[in-house]
Design a protein around this motif. Structure first.
Motif, PDB file in Angstrom:
ATOM      1  N   PRO A 152       0.920  -1.212  -0.121  1.00 28.66           N
ATOM      2  CA  PRO A 152       0.012   0.066   0.154  1.00 28.66           C
ATOM      3  C   PRO A 152       0.878   1.308  -0.005  1.00 28.66           C
ATOM      4  O   PRO A 152       0.349   2.347  -0.408  1.00 28.66           O
ATOM      5  N   SER A 153       1.968   1.055   0.540  1.00 27.46           N
ATOM      6  CA  SER A 153       2.727   2.389   0.545  1.00 27.46           C
ATOM      7  C   SER A 153       3.376   2.908  -0.910  1.00 27.46           C
ATOM      8  O   SER A 153       3.967   4.001  -0.796  1.00 27.46           O
ATOM      9  N   LEU A 154       3.233   2.157  -1.882  1.00 25.76           N
ATOM     10  CA  LEU A 154       3.777   2.758  -3.326  1.00 25.76           C
ATOM     11  C   LEU A 154       3.163   3.753  -3.825  1.00 25.76           C
ATOM     12  O   LEU A 154       3.440   4.423  -4.800  1.00 25.76           O
ATOM     13  N   ILE A 155       1.766   3.995  -3.333  1.00 27.37           N
ATOM     14  CA  ILE A 155       1.223   5.151  -3.626  1.00 27.37           C
ATOM     15  C   ILE A 155       0.983   6.082  -2.324  1.00 27.37           C
ATOM     16  O   ILE A 155       0.394   5.707  -1.517  1.00 27.37           O
ATOM     17  N   GLY A 156       1.651   7.224  -2.282  1.00 29.90           N
ATOM     18  CA  GLY A 156       1.522   7.972  -1.035  1.00 29.90           C
ATOM     19  C   GLY A 156       2.675   7.784   0.131  1.00 29.90           C
ATOM     20  O   GLY A 156       2.454   8.566   1.182  1.00 29.90           O
ATOM     21  N   GLY A 157       3.447   6.801  -0.136  1.00 38.75           N
ATOM     22  CA  GLY A 157       4.441   6.298   0.955  1.00 38.75           C
ATOM     23  C   GLY A 157       5.141   7.387   1.621  1.00 38.75           C
ATOM     24  O   GLY A 157       5.361   7.573   2.731  1.00 38.75           O
ATOM     25  N   GLY A 158       5.381   8.576   0.883  1.00 38.53           N
ATOM     26  CA  GLY A 158       6.126   9.684   1.497  1.00 38.53           C
ATOM     27  C   GLY A 158       5.349  10.682   2.599  1.00 38.53           C
ATOM     28  O   GLY A 158       5.997  11.652   2.896  1.00 38.53           O
ATOM     29  N   LEU A 159       4.048  10.434   2.326  1.00 41.58           N
ATOM     30  CA  LEU A 159       3.217  11.344   3.093  1.00 41.58           C
ATOM     31  C   LEU A 159       3.212  10.975   4.688  1.00 41.58           C
ATOM     32  O   LEU A 159       3.262   9.808   5.100  1.00 41.58           O
ATOM     33  N   SER A 199       4.695   3.352   8.645  1.00 39.60           N
ATOM     34  CA  SER A 199       3.617   2.469   9.026  1.00 39.60           C
ATOM     35  C   SER A 199       3.036   1.247   8.633  1.00 39.60           C
ATOM     36  O   SER A 199       2.628   0.346   9.216  1.00 39.60           O
ATOM     37  N   ILE A 200       3.185   1.024   7.303  1.00 37.37           N
ATOM     38  CA  ILE A 200       2.646  -0.205   6.666  1.00 37.37           C
ATOM     39  C   ILE A 200       3.561  -0.685   5.669  1.00 37.37           C
ATOM     40  O   ILE A 200       4.272   0.312   4.585  1.00 37.37           O
ATOM     41  N   ARG A 201       3.977  -1.993   5.608  1.00 38.36           N
ATOM     42  CA  ARG A 201       4.798  -2.520   4.659  1.00 38.36           C
ATOM     43  C   ARG A 201       4.341  -3.954   4.183  1.00 38.36           C
ATOM     44  O   ARG A 201       4.064  -4.696   5.287  1.00 38.36           O
ATOM     45  N   ASP A 202       4.697  -4.446   3.211  1.00 34.33           N
ATOM     46  CA  ASP A 202       4.332  -5.930   2.936  1.00 34.33           C
ATOM     47  C   ASP A 202       5.288  -6.965   3.046  1.00 34.33           C
ATOM     48  O   ASP A 202       5.348  -8.028   2.684  1.00 34.33           O
ATOM     49  N   TYR A 203       6.650  -6.187   3.410  1.00 28.50           N
ATOM     50  CA  TYR A 203       7.660  -7.126   3.494  1.00 28.50           C
ATOM     51  C   TYR A 203       8.153  -8.061   2.224  1.00 28.50           C
ATOM     52  O   TYR A 203       7.769  -9.429   2.298  1.00 28.50           O
ATOM     53  N   ASN A 204       8.239  -7.581   1.285  1.00 25.91           N
ATOM     54  CA  ASN A 204       8.355  -8.489  -0.074  1.00 25.91           C
ATOM     55  C   ASN A 204       9.833  -8.905  -0.170  1.00 25.91           C
ATOM     56  O   ASN A 204      10.631  -8.817  -1.376  1.00 25.91           O
ATOM     57  N   PHE A 205      10.347  -9.698   0.704  1.00 26.06           N
ATOM     58  CA  PHE A 205      11.597 -10.553   0.915  1.00 26.06           C
ATOM     59  C   PHE A 205      12.696  -9.777   0.236  1.00 26.06           C
ATOM     60  O   PHE A 205      13.348 -10.116  -0.831  1.00 26.06           O
ATOM     61  N   GLU A 206      13.296  -8.730   0.668  1.00 28.16           N
ATOM     62  CA  GLU A 206      14.315  -7.915   0.253  1.00 28.16           C
ATOM     63  C   GLU A 206      14.546  -7.578  -1.108  1.00 28.16           C
ATOM     64  O   GLU A 206      15.409  -6.850  -1.633  1.00 28.16           O
ATOM     65  N   GLY A 207      13.447  -7.533  -2.021  1.00 36.85           N
ATOM     66  CA  GLY A 207      13.078  -6.816  -3.409  1.00 36.85           C
ATOM     67  C   GLY A 207      14.299  -7.463  -4.298  1.00 36.85           C
ATOM     68  O   GLY A 207      14.797  -8.662  -4.169  1.00 36.85           O
ATOM     69  N   ARG A 208      14.834  -6.834  -5.346  1.00 32.81           N
ATOM     70  CA  ARG A 208      15.477  -7.274  -6.130  1.00 32.81           C
ATOM     71  C   ARG A 208      17.160  -6.949  -5.659  1.00 32.81           C
ATOM     72  O   ARG A 208      17.364  -5.955  -5.113  1.00 32.81           O
ATOM     73  N   HIS A 209      17.951  -8.000  -6.159  1.00 33.68           N
ATOM     74  CA  HIS A 209      19.303  -8.046  -5.860  1.00 33.68           C
ATOM     75  C   HIS A 209      20.222  -9.004  -6.590  1.00 33.68           C
ATOM     76  O   HIS A 209      19.810  -9.525  -7.598  1.00 33.68           O
ATOM     77  N   ASP A 210      21.455  -8.669  -6.401  1.00 39.85           N
ATOM     78  CA  ASP A 210      22.331  -9.485  -7.382  1.00 39.85           C
ATOM     79  C   ASP A 210      22.360 -10.978  -6.631  1.00 39.85           C
ATOM     80  O   ASP A 210      22.607 -11.233  -5.483  1.00 39.85           O
ATOM     81  N   ARG A 211      22.050 -12.059  -7.515  1.00 37.55           N
ATOM     82  CA  ARG A 211      21.953 -13.401  -6.979  1.00 37.55           C
ATOM     83  C   ARG A 211      22.084 -14.350  -8.050  1.00 37.55           C
ATOM     84  O   ARG A 211      22.191 -14.144  -9.413  1.00 37.55           O
ATOM     85  N   GLY A 352      -5.520  -3.850   4.504  1.00 40.47           N
ATOM     86  CA  GLY A 352      -4.428  -4.528   4.906  1.00 40.47           C
ATOM     87  C   GLY A 352      -3.935  -3.771   6.222  1.00 40.47           C
ATOM     88  O   GLY A 352      -4.355  -2.699   6.537  1.00 40.47           O
ATOM     89  N   GLU A 353      -3.042  -4.292   6.772  1.00 42.05           N
ATOM     90  CA  GLU A 353      -2.493  -4.013   7.965  1.00 42.05           C
ATOM     91  C   GLU A 353      -1.102  -4.423   8.261  1.00 42.05           C
ATOM     92  O   GLU A 353      -0.942  -5.582   8.077  1.00 42.05           O
TER      93      GLU A 353
END
Length: 422
Positions: A152-159, A199-211, A352-353
Motif C-alpha cells: 500500500p505504501s507505493l502510492i503516497g508512501g512519502g506522506l 507504518s505499513i509494509r508488505d515485506y516483499n523478501f528484500e526486493g531485487r538484488h544480485d543473485r 491491509g495492516e
C-alpha cells in the motif's frame, strides 16, 4: 511489460545459420502516469508544510514507467538461453512525493539485468533481479494491481501522518511519581512522526538484488525456487538466501494461485572486517505467502496474504533513549475481494495492516477500493481511493520519565491515471 503483439518485437532468423541458432529479440516497456489528490491533515504550523490538501502529478510506483530489451536463442533441443535488461524511469515517484517535494527530478533504476539458461531440468538465472521468494506474497487474480497493489505504501508512501491536538505525554519525576500531562512540542513530535511507508509494509523478501537463482521444472502444479546473493550498496544486507514455491491449479469452480516464501538476510557491519553487532543476531528472517482464488463463472475473486518479518534489536536499539518498546516482529496481513466480469473491467475492495512495524503495540492500516478499465491489451485507465490510519500505543523513554500518547489524523488519497504498454 511488453505486449505479445508489440510492434517493437523483432524476430531475427539468420539466413545462413541452422534453424537451431535462430534468435528472438523484444524491446518494450510502459508509461504509467497518475494524479493523486491527498487529504493528509497537515497544517503549515504543525509538523508539516502546505495546506491539508494537495495534488501531485506522479509516476505510479505500483507499476512504474520502464523500458526493457531481451533476447532468447535456442541452444539445443529443449534448451534455451537468453538475457533481459529492464530499467525503470523514476520521475516524481508516487511513493516519494510530499508537501515539501511536489516535484522530484527524474532518475533511472536498475530493475533487472539477467542472463539465463532454461532446460528440461529447470532454469538458472544469474544477475540482478528477483530472488526465489520475491512476489510469493503478492499473487492476485483481481486484475486491479495497477491501482490496488499489495504494497500500500507505493502510492503516497512519502506522506506523513499529522499528530492530533489530543496527543499528550505523561511526565514522572526521578522517583517515578506522576507529575502531570503536557502537549507535544515540535522536537518531541518528531520522535513520533511516521509516514505511510514507515507504518505499513508488505515485506516483499528484500526486493531485487544480485543473485543466482534456480527454478525447477513444474512438479505437478508446483514450481520450486532457490536463490542466493548479496544486497546492494544501498541496503544493509551482506548475503541473502531465499526459497520459494508457486503453484497455479484448477480447483472446484475456478482456479487458484498459491505462493510461499522464506528468506534469511544477514546484516553487515559498518566496515567489511566488522561484525554487524556482537550482541545481536545479524540474520533477518522473512516468511509467508499468499493465495488467490478466481470463480470462473461469476468473475468474483478473493486474495489473502500474510508475511512476517523478524529482526533482533541491535545494542543501540535496546539502549537508546527513544528505543523503548521497539519491535522485533513485524506482521503484514491483507485481504482483497474482487470482481472481474471480463478482461475489460476489474473492481476490488481491500484491507491491509502491518502490526508492530517499528514499535510494539502499533498498527498501520489501509482500506480502499479500485477500478481498472482495459479497452485493449496495451491500455489501462484506473481510479481508486483509500484511507490510511495509524495507531501507536503509549510508549516511554528508557528513563521512564516521559511516556508518549500520540494520536494521528487519517490520510485520504484518491488516485486516477493511465498506463500505456508498448
Amino acid at each position: 511489460m511488453g505486449s505479445p503483439k508489440s510492434l517493437l518485437a523483432i524476430t531475427v532468423s539468420s539466413l545462413i545459420a541452422a534453424p537451431a541458432l535462430a534468435a528472438e529479440f523484444e524491446v518494450g516497456g510502459q508509461v504509467n502516469r497518475a494524479v493523486m489528490f491527498v487529504e493528509d491533515g497537515y497544517a503549515p504550523d504543525y509538523l508539516g508544510v502546505g495546506s491539508s490538501t494537495e495534488f501531485y502529478h506522479v509516476d505510479n510506483r505500483n507499476s512504474p514507467t520502464r523500458v526493457h530489451i531481451g533476447g532468447t536463442q535456442r541452444l539445443m533441443e529443449g534448451w534455451t538461453g537468453g538475457a533481459l535488461v529492464e530499467v525503470g524511469i523514476l520521475s516524481n515517484p508516487s511513493n516519494d512525493v510530499n508537501p515539501e517535494e511536489k516535484s522530484i527530478d527524474g532518475d533511472f533504476d536498475q530493475r533487472i539485468t539477467d542472463a539465463f539458461i532454461d532446460s528440461p531440468y529447470g532454469k538458472i538465472t544469474v544477475g540482478h533481479g528477483e530472488g526465489a521468494a520475491y512476489n510469493t506474497g503478492r499473487l492476485d487474480y483481481s486484475g486491479t494491481g495497477v491501482i490496488s497493489f499489495r504494497n500500500p505504501s507505493l502510492i503516497g508512501g512519502g506522506l506523513s501522518y499529522a499528530l492530533k491536538d489530543s496527543s499528550f505525554k505523561r511526565k514522572f519525576d526521578a522517583n517515578g511519581n506522576f507529575t502531570g500531562t503536557e502537549a507535544f512540542d515540535l522536537q518531541e513530535g518528531d520522535n513520533n512522526r511516521t509516514s505511510i511507508s514507515g507504518s505499513i509494509r508488505d515485506y516483499n523478501f528484500e526486493g531485487r538484488h544480485d543473485r543466482i537463482r534456480y527454478d525447477s521444472p513444474r512438479i505437478g502444479p508446483v514450481t520450486l525456487s532457490a536463490s542466493t546473493g548479496h544486497g546492494s550498496d544501498s541496503d544493509n544486507y551482506e548475503t541473502i538466501t531465499q526459497f520459494g514455491m508457486k503453484s497455479g491449479l484448477r480447483v472446484p469452480g475456478g482456479r487458484m494461485l498459491v505462493g510461499l516464501g522464506y528468506s534469511i538476510a544477514t546484516r553487515k557491519g559498518e566496515t567489511p572486517d566488522q561484525r554487524f553487532d556482537p550482541e545481536a543476531d545479524p540474520d533477518v528472517t522473512t516468511y509467508g505467502g499468499s493465495v488467490s482464488y478466481f470463480h470462473s463463472s461469476t468473475g468474483f475473486n478473493i486474495t489473502l496474504a500474510a508475511v512476517n518479518y523478524e529482526a533482533e534489536l541491535t545494542t543501540d536499539e535496546r539502549t537508546g533513549t527513544f528505543s523503548s518498546t521497539r519491535s522485533e516482529l513485524g506482521q503484514f496481513r491483507y485481504i482483497k475481494l474482487g470482481y472481474r466480469p471480463s478482461r475489460h473491467h476489474a473492481f476490488d475492495i481491500h484491507y491491509g495492516e502491518t502490526r508492530d512495524r517499528n514499535k510494539d503495540d502499533e498498527k498501520g492500516s489501509v482500506v480502499g477500493a479500485g477500478y481498472v478499465w482495459s479497452p485493449t491489451e496495451m491500455f489501462d485507465i484506473y481510479a481508486g481511493a483509500k484511507i490510511h490510519s495509524f495507531e501507536r500505543g503509549e510508549w516511554c523513554t528508557s528513563s521512564g520519565r516521559t511516556c508518549y500518547n500520540p494520536k494521528y489524523e487519517d490520510i485520504t488519497i484518491v488516485t486516477t491515471g493511465g498506463r500505456v504498454k508498448f
